[in-house]
Design a protein around this motif. Structure first.
Motif, short mmCIF file in Angstrom:
data_model
loop_
_atom_site.label_atom_id
_atom_site.label_comp_id
_atom_site.label_asym_id
_atom_site.label_seq_id
_atom_site.Cartn_x
_atom_site.Cartn_y
_atom_site.Cartn_z
N VAL A 1 -35.44 6.62 54.44
CA VAL A 1 -35.30 5.07 54.63
C VAL A 1 -34.57 4.81 55.94
N ARG A 2 -33.31 5.63 55.77
CA ARG A 2 -32.66 5.64 57.09
C ARG A 2 -33.25 5.93 58.36
N ARG A 3 -34.13 7.08 58.32
CA ARG A 3 -34.65 7.55 59.52
C ARG A 3 -35.96 6.50 60.12
N ARG A 4 -36.55 5.97 59.00
CA ARG A 4 -37.36 4.53 59.40
C ARG A 4 -36.74 3.43 60.10
N GLN A 5 -35.53 3.13 59.47
CA GLN A 5 -34.71 1.92 60.20
C GLN A 5 -34.02 2.07 61.22
N ARG A 6 -34.01 3.22 61.84
CA ARG A 6 -33.05 3.56 63.09
C ARG A 6 -34.01 2.76 64.08
N PRO A 7 -33.41 1.67 64.61
CA PRO A 7 -34.32 1.25 65.76
C PRO A 7 -34.14 2.02 67.10
N GLU A 8 -35.03 1.82 67.96
CA GLU A 8 -35.20 2.44 69.32
C GLU A 8 -34.27 1.07 70.25
N ILE A 9 -32.97 1.36 70.87
CA ILE A 9 -32.50 0.63 71.45
C ILE A 9 -32.60 0.85 73.01
N GLU A 10 -33.08 -0.05 73.82
CA GLU A 10 -32.98 -0.07 74.98
C GLU A 10 -31.98 -0.82 75.82
N LEU A 11 -31.10 -0.06 76.49
CA LEU A 11 -30.25 -0.64 77.08
C LEU A 11 -30.29 -1.32 78.45
N ASP A 12 -29.84 -2.60 78.69
CA ASP A 12 -29.95 -3.25 79.83
C ASP A 12 -28.93 -3.10 80.73
#
Length: 174
Positions: free
Chosen positions: A82-93
């Motif tokens: 569940v934790r692996r699926r919930q890790r969002p991909e974050i794009e830094l601006d």
């Protein structure tokens, strides 16, 4: 009273009632463990349900030992999935302005409790304390469940418990 290994053997042969008895015996431990790992009642309950579904599907692979360690190992693996699926991909601006946020100031009416103190531990310590203290696994069983070395489990439990004591004592929580 029938033992867990006897019930597991019957469940592996297709006995719904034997598996239901195993669920009845271990659901509180699994539910508590999953809630502490996630820090959320609803997420924890979802993981507990997935744990017992997986256990039913894989009951034939239970090869003895303590059933509680086997079911807690499944619970931990469900938590990791569940934790692996919930890790969002974050794009830094790169042009975004950083606004400081002070999380150290509690709301006036907040009371510190064990769940909040657990949530403040580093993840590895929280996992080890949850497995060994809350779920009642031995250090060796927790090492098998996580795949971490036995010494690592012991040090995370010791440091986590010490941090909890210090944190709870500082806030005068009984």
């Amino acid at each position: 009273m029938r033992t867990d290994p006897d019930l597991a053997a019957d469940a592996a042969r297709g006995s719904d009632t034997a598996f239901a008895e195993l669920v009845r015996r271990h659901q509180a431990r699994v539910r508590g463990m999953s809630r502490r790992l996630t820090g959320s009642a609803s997420d924890g309950d979802d993981i507990a349900q997935a744990t017992f579904l997986t256990a039913w599907q894989k009951i034939a692979t239970y090869a003895g030992g303590t059933f509680s360690a086997w079911i807690c190992m499944i619970c931990y693996r469900e938590f990791l999935q569940v934790r692996r699926r919930q890790r969002p991909e974050i794009e830094l601006d790169e042009t975004a302005e950083i606004i400081p946020f002070d999380r150290s100031v509690p709301d006036a009416g907040d009371k510190l409790d064990l769940s909040r103190a657990l949530a403040k531990l580093p993840e590895a310590q929280r996992i080890c304390v949850t497995l060994c203290v809350a779920a009642g696994l031995s250090h060796r069983e927790a090492a098998e469940a996580t795949g971490w070395p036995l010494g690592t489990i012991k040090s995370h439990v010791n440091r986590g418990v010490a941090a909890l004591r210090k944190h709870l004592a500082a806030d005068q929580v009984a």
